[in-house]
Design a protein around this motif. Structure first.
Motif, PDB file in Angstrom:
ATOM      1  N   LYS A  73       0.785  -1.151  -0.056  1.00 59.42           N
ATOM      2  CA  LYS A  73       0.123  -0.027   0.175  1.00 59.42           C
ATOM      3  C   LYS A  73       0.848   1.368  -0.069  1.00 59.42           C
ATOM      4  O   LYS A  73       0.478   2.307  -0.105  1.00 59.42           O
ATOM      5  N   GLU A  74       2.041   1.076   0.090  1.00 56.73           N
ATOM      6  CA  GLU A  74       3.066   2.296   0.106  1.00 56.73           C
ATOM      7  C   GLU A  74       3.384   2.739  -1.206  1.00 56.73           C
ATOM      8  O   GLU A  74       3.418   2.158  -2.154  1.00 56.73           O
ATOM      9  N   LYS A 105      19.991   4.352   2.047  1.00 54.03           N
ATOM     10  CA  LYS A 105      20.290   3.831   3.285  1.00 54.03           C
ATOM     11  C   LYS A 105      19.524   4.413   4.330  1.00 54.03           C
ATOM     12  O   LYS A 105      19.683   5.559   4.421  1.00 54.03           O
ATOM     13  N   ILE A 106      19.117   3.540   5.381  1.00 48.43           N
ATOM     14  CA  ILE A 106      18.436   4.237   6.470  1.00 48.43           C
ATOM     15  C   ILE A 106      19.462   3.672   7.587  1.00 48.43           C
ATOM     16  O   ILE A 106      19.525   2.797   8.032  1.00 48.43           O
ATOM     17  N   GLY A 107      19.895   4.795   8.364  1.00 49.53           N
ATOM     18  CA  GLY A 107      20.886   4.528   9.302  1.00 49.53           C
ATOM     19  C   GLY A 107      20.117   3.953  10.831  1.00 49.53           C
ATOM     20  O   GLY A 107      20.645   3.244  11.760  1.00 49.53           O
ATOM     21  N   LEU A 121       7.972   5.070   5.246  1.00 54.21           N
ATOM     22  CA  LEU A 121       9.195   4.514   5.253  1.00 54.21           C
ATOM     23  C   LEU A 121       9.435   3.550   6.630  1.00 54.21           C
ATOM     24  O   LEU A 121      10.276   2.846   6.620  1.00 54.21           O
ATOM     25  N   ARG A 122       8.493   3.844   7.658  1.00 55.89           N
ATOM     26  CA  ARG A 122       8.637   3.184   9.041  1.00 55.89           C
ATOM     27  C   ARG A 122       8.165   1.697   8.789  1.00 55.89           C
ATOM     28  O   ARG A 122       8.767   0.737   8.849  1.00 55.89           O
ATOM     29  N   VAL A 123       7.197   1.632   7.725  1.00 55.41           N
ATOM     30  CA  VAL A 123       6.562   0.269   7.243  1.00 55.41           C
ATOM     31  C   VAL A 123       7.727  -0.619   6.366  1.00 55.41           C
ATOM     32  O   VAL A 123       8.134  -1.705   6.888  1.00 55.41           O
ATOM     33  N   PHE A 124       8.506   0.150   5.602  1.00 56.17           N
ATOM     34  CA  PHE A 124       9.698  -0.251   4.894  1.00 56.17           C
ATOM     35  C   PHE A 124      10.754  -0.901   5.937  1.00 56.17           C
ATOM     36  O   PHE A 124      11.254  -1.822   5.892  1.00 56.17           O
ATOM     37  N   TYR A 125      10.937  -0.009   6.768  1.00 55.41           N
ATOM     38  CA  TYR A 125      12.193  -0.248   7.833  1.00 55.41           C
ATOM     39  C   TYR A 125      11.917  -1.609   8.648  1.00 55.41           C
ATOM     40  O   TYR A 125      12.680  -2.371   8.568  1.00 55.41           O
ATOM     41  N   TYR A 126      10.613  -1.443   9.081  1.00 51.84           N
ATOM     42  CA  TYR A 126      10.153  -2.636   9.897  1.00 51.84           C
ATOM     43  C   TYR A 126      10.060  -4.008   9.127  1.00 51.84           C
ATOM     44  O   TYR A 126      10.667  -5.213   9.830  1.00 51.84           O
TER      45      TYR A 126
END
Length: 148
Positions: A73-74, A105-107, A121-126
């Motif tokens: 959905k993102e 990249k997410i540090g 982005l939080r959905v992606f990160y987790y």
């Protein structure tokens, strides 16, 4: 549904090019096969490639992780663009949905919070953290290597 007719596909890549060359981590699932690659030239490390076939319960769990994240959905249009620090790519085919995301990249979670789309982005990160945990556990169980 058999793995041959199942359209489920998952691929994650993160990497950068720097003073040690092209360093990356990648894993991909397709048709019952899980592939893993890690290339680090730091202290003369070399490319590690592993491949395994996984059973229906592992596939079901991977699908569950992807589905419950609701990543399909993102939209990555407001996520940080890949840069000199590196990039991440995620491609998922789940049923009739097919997504392909590219971001920097997410540090840390602070990078997520400060982005233009912190919720997406939080959905992606987790999702990435959960799938990494599953894949690294499988690698540790099947091979005598430490994936990181």
């Amino acid at each position: 549904m058999s793995s041959e007719s199942d359209p489920f596909y998952f691929r994650y890549y993160t990497g950068h090019s720097g003073k040690h060359g092209h360093e990356f981590l990648e894993f991909e699932y397709s048709h019952g096969r899980l592939r893993y690659a890690n290339n680090s030239n730091y202290r003369n490390d070399s490319l590690i490639r592993k491949e395994m076939f996984v059973g229906p319960l592992i596939v079901k769990e991977l699908k569950r992780i992807v589905e419950t994240s609701e990543i399909v959905k993102e939209d990555d249009s407001n996520w940080p663009k890949p840069n000199i620090v590196g990039k991440q790519e995620l491609e998922v085919r789940l049923g009739t949905d097919h997504i392909s995301f590219h971001t920097a990249k997410i540090g840390s979670l602070m990078d997520v919070s400060e982005s233009e789309d912190p919720e997406g982005l939080r959905v992606f990160y987790y999702l990435v953290q959960d799938v990494k945990c599953l894949v690294f556990s499988l690698i540790s169980l099947h091979f005598k290597i430490k994936p990181i």
